[in-house]
Design a protein around this motif. Structure first.
Motif, PDB file in Angstrom:
ATOM      1  N   SER A  32       0.828  -1.215   0.000  1.00 15.79           N
ATOM      2  CA  SER A  32       0.000   0.000   0.000  1.00 15.79           C
ATOM      3  C   SER A  32       0.858   1.259   0.000  1.00 15.79           C
ATOM      4  N   LEU A  33       1.839   1.280  -0.858  1.00 13.12           N
ATOM      5  CA  LEU A  33       2.766   2.413  -0.912  1.00 13.12           C
ATOM      6  C   LEU A  33       2.073   3.677  -1.384  1.00 13.12           C
ATOM      7  N   ASP A  34       2.490   4.792  -0.819  1.00 13.80           N
ATOM      8  CA  ASP A  34       1.996   6.081  -1.310  1.00 13.80           C
ATOM      9  C   ASP A  34       3.183   7.026  -1.492  1.00 13.80           C
ATOM     10  N   SER A  35       2.913   8.194  -2.018  1.00  9.37           N
ATOM     11  CA  SER A  35       3.986   9.118  -2.386  1.00  9.37           C
ATOM     12  C   SER A  35       4.829   9.529  -1.184  1.00  9.37           C
ATOM     13  N   GLU A  36       4.265   9.508   0.001  1.00  9.14           N
ATOM     14  CA  GLU A  36       5.015   9.863   1.211  1.00  9.14           C
ATOM     15  C   GLU A  36       6.093   8.841   1.539  1.00  9.14           C
ATOM     16  N   ASP A  37       6.047   7.680   0.910  1.00  9.46           N
ATOM     17  CA  ASP A  37       7.062   6.648   1.147  1.00  9.46           C
ATOM     18  C   ASP A  37       8.277   6.820   0.232  1.00  9.46           C
ATOM     19  N   THR A  38       8.219   7.767  -0.670  1.00  8.37           N
ATOM     20  CA  THR A  38       9.342   8.019  -1.577  1.00  8.37           C
ATOM     21  C   THR A  38      10.571   8.462  -0.802  1.00  8.37           C
ATOM     22  N   GLY A  39      11.715   7.899  -1.172  1.00  4.57           N
ATOM     23  CA  GLY A  39      12.959   8.283  -0.523  1.00  4.57           C
ATOM     24  C   GLY A  39      14.035   7.245  -0.755  1.00  4.57           C
ATOM     25  N   VAL A  40      15.177   7.514  -0.162  1.00  2.53           N
ATOM     26  CA  VAL A  40      16.269   6.538  -0.181  1.00  2.53           C
ATOM     27  C   VAL A  40      16.181   5.720   1.102  1.00  2.53           C
ATOM     28  N   TYR A  41      16.150   4.417   0.945  1.00  5.40           N
ATOM     29  CA  TYR A  41      16.028   3.510   2.078  1.00  5.40           C
ATOM     30  C   TYR A  41      17.391   2.911   2.412  1.00  5.40           C
ATOM     31  N   TYR A  42      17.753   3.022   3.675  1.00  6.69           N
ATOM     32  CA  TYR A  42      19.054   2.563   4.137  1.00  6.69           C
ATOM     33  C   TYR A  42      18.894   1.410   5.127  1.00  6.69           C
ATOM     34  N   CYS A  43      19.720   0.416   4.948  1.00  6.30           N
ATOM     35  CA  CYS A  43      19.795  -0.694   5.882  1.00  6.30           C
ATOM     36  C   CYS A  43      20.804  -0.344   6.981  1.00  6.30           C
ATOM     37  N   ASN A  44      20.492  -0.765   8.187  1.00 11.43           N
ATOM     38  CA  ASN A  44      21.379  -0.526   9.322  1.00 11.43           C
ATOM     39  C   ASN A  44      21.465  -1.794  10.148  1.00 11.43           C
ATOM     40  N   ALA A  45      22.637  -2.054  10.690  1.00 12.83           N
ATOM     41  CA  ALA A  45      22.801  -3.233  11.537  1.00 12.83           C
ATOM     42  C   ALA A  45      23.895  -2.999  12.564  1.00 12.83           C
ATOM     43  N   PHE A  46      23.676  -3.553  13.755  1.00  9.34           N
ATOM     44  CA  PHE A  46      24.731  -3.566  14.755  1.00  9.34           C
ATOM     45  C   PHE A  46      25.433  -4.912  14.621  1.00  9.34           C
ATOM     46  N   VAL A  47      26.725  -4.860  14.335  1.00  5.46           N
ATOM     47  CA  VAL A  47      27.470  -6.081  14.055  1.00  5.46           C
ATOM     48  C   VAL A  47      28.655  -6.201  14.998  1.00  5.46           C
ATOM     49  N   VAL A  48      28.809  -7.389  15.549  1.00  5.46           N
ATOM     50  CA  VAL A  48      30.022  -7.712  16.304  1.00  5.46           C
ATOM     51  C   VAL A  48      30.929  -8.500  15.365  1.00  5.46           C
ATOM     52  N   THR A  49      32.123  -7.986  15.153  1.00  2.67           N
ATOM     53  CA  THR A  49      33.025  -8.615  14.201  1.00  2.67           C
ATOM     54  C   THR A  49      33.721  -9.824  14.809  1.00  2.67           C
ATOM     55  N   SER A  50      34.433 -10.522  13.964  1.00  2.00           N
ATOM     56  CA  SER A  50      35.139 -11.729  14.397  1.00  2.00           C
ATOM     57  C   SER A  50      36.171 -11.447  15.473  1.00  2.00           C
ATOM     58  N   TRP A  51      36.672 -10.213  15.491  1.00  2.00           N
ATOM     59  CA  TRP A  51      37.658  -9.866  16.514  1.00  2.00           C
ATOM     60  C   TRP A  51      37.027  -9.137  17.692  1.00  2.00           C
ATOM     61  N   GLY A  52      35.694  -9.224  17.805  1.00  2.00           N
ATOM     62  CA  GLY A  52      35.023  -8.784  19.014  1.00  2.00           C
ATOM     63  C   GLY A  52      34.613  -7.341  19.102  1.00  2.00           C
ATOM     64  N   GLN A  53      34.724  -6.615  18.026  1.00  2.00           N
ATOM     65  CA  GLN A  53      34.362  -5.198  18.043  1.00  2.00           C
ATOM     66  C   GLN A  53      32.950  -5.019  17.532  1.00  2.00           C
ATOM     67  N   GLY A  54      32.118  -4.266  18.289  1.00  2.00           N
ATOM     68  CA  GLY A  54      30.750  -4.011  17.875  1.00  2.00           C
ATOM     69  C   GLY A  54      30.584  -2.601  17.349  1.00  2.00           C
ATOM     70  N   ASP A  55      29.812  -2.467  16.284  1.00  2.00           N
ATOM     71  CA  ASP A  55      29.650  -1.143  15.688  1.00  2.00           C
ATOM     72  C   ASP A  55      28.384  -1.125  14.835  1.00  2.00           C
ATOM     73  N   GLN A  56      27.914   0.085  14.541  1.00  2.00           N
ATOM     74  CA  GLN A  56      26.778   0.261  13.635  1.00  2.00           C
ATOM     75  C   GLN A  56      27.295   0.355  12.212  1.00  2.00           C
ATOM     76  N   TYR A  57      26.605  -0.294  11.307  1.00  2.00           N
ATOM     77  CA  TYR A  57      26.967  -0.242   9.896  1.00  2.00           C
ATOM     78  C   TYR A  57      25.745   0.165   9.082  1.00  2.00           C
ATOM     79  N   TRP A  58      26.049   0.852   7.953  1.00  2.00           N
ATOM     80  CA  TRP A  58      25.002   1.329   7.055  1.00  2.00           C
ATOM     81  C   TRP A  58      25.247   0.820   5.653  1.00  2.00           C
ATOM     82  N   GLY A  59      24.154   0.550   4.947  1.00  2.00           N
ATOM     83  CA  GLY A  59      24.261   0.251   3.536  1.00  2.00           C
ATOM     84  C   GLY A  59      24.352   1.529   2.731  1.00  2.00           C
TER      85      GLY A  59
END
Length: 120
Positions: A84-111
């Motif tokens: 049910s998309l409408d014109s107000e949904d127009t925009g750039v959509y970004y993915c975000n995730a909090f990831v803990v890396t293999s060496w134990g560091q956690g951080d926010q990442y963006w697409g």
């Protein structure tokens, strides 16, 4: 390093549907909260929906009942089904995730973002 790659954006008529996908890859130990944000022309980036590792979800009021967020833990993937998309949904959509890396560091990442255009 960690990368988030989105896909599934495009042009759709009002009332239509799109499904966005985001895959996290790289030196990942664990993925925490994943989510989608969007930025309309001339506006600030805003939350659309999030989902945590326990599958609890949170939605912006403007998309409740129309959008559904889900994730595939095994594939480090988050999906956003948009109906049910409408014109107000127009925009750039970004993915975000909090990831803990293999060496134990956690951080926010963006697409890099994927464009959604809803024509009226």
């Amino acid at each position: 390093q960690v990368q988030l790659v989105e896909s599934g954006g495009g042009l759709v008529q009002a009332g239509g549907s799109l499904r966005l996908s985001c895959v996290a890859s790289g030196h990942i130990f664990r993925v925490g909260v994943m989510g989608w944000y969007r930025q309309a022309p001339g506006k600030q980036r805003e939350l659309v929906a999030t989902i945590d590792s326990g599958l609890s979800t949170n939605y912006a009021d403007s998309v409740k009942g129309r959008f559904t967020i889900s994730r595939d833990e095994a594939k480090n993937t988050v999906l956003l089904q948009m109906n049910s998309l409408d014109s107000e949904d127009t925009g750039v959509y970004y993915c975000n995730a909090f990831v803990v890396t293999s060496w134990g560091q956690g951080d926010q990442y963006w697409g890099q973002g994927t464009q959604v255009i809803v024509s009226s």
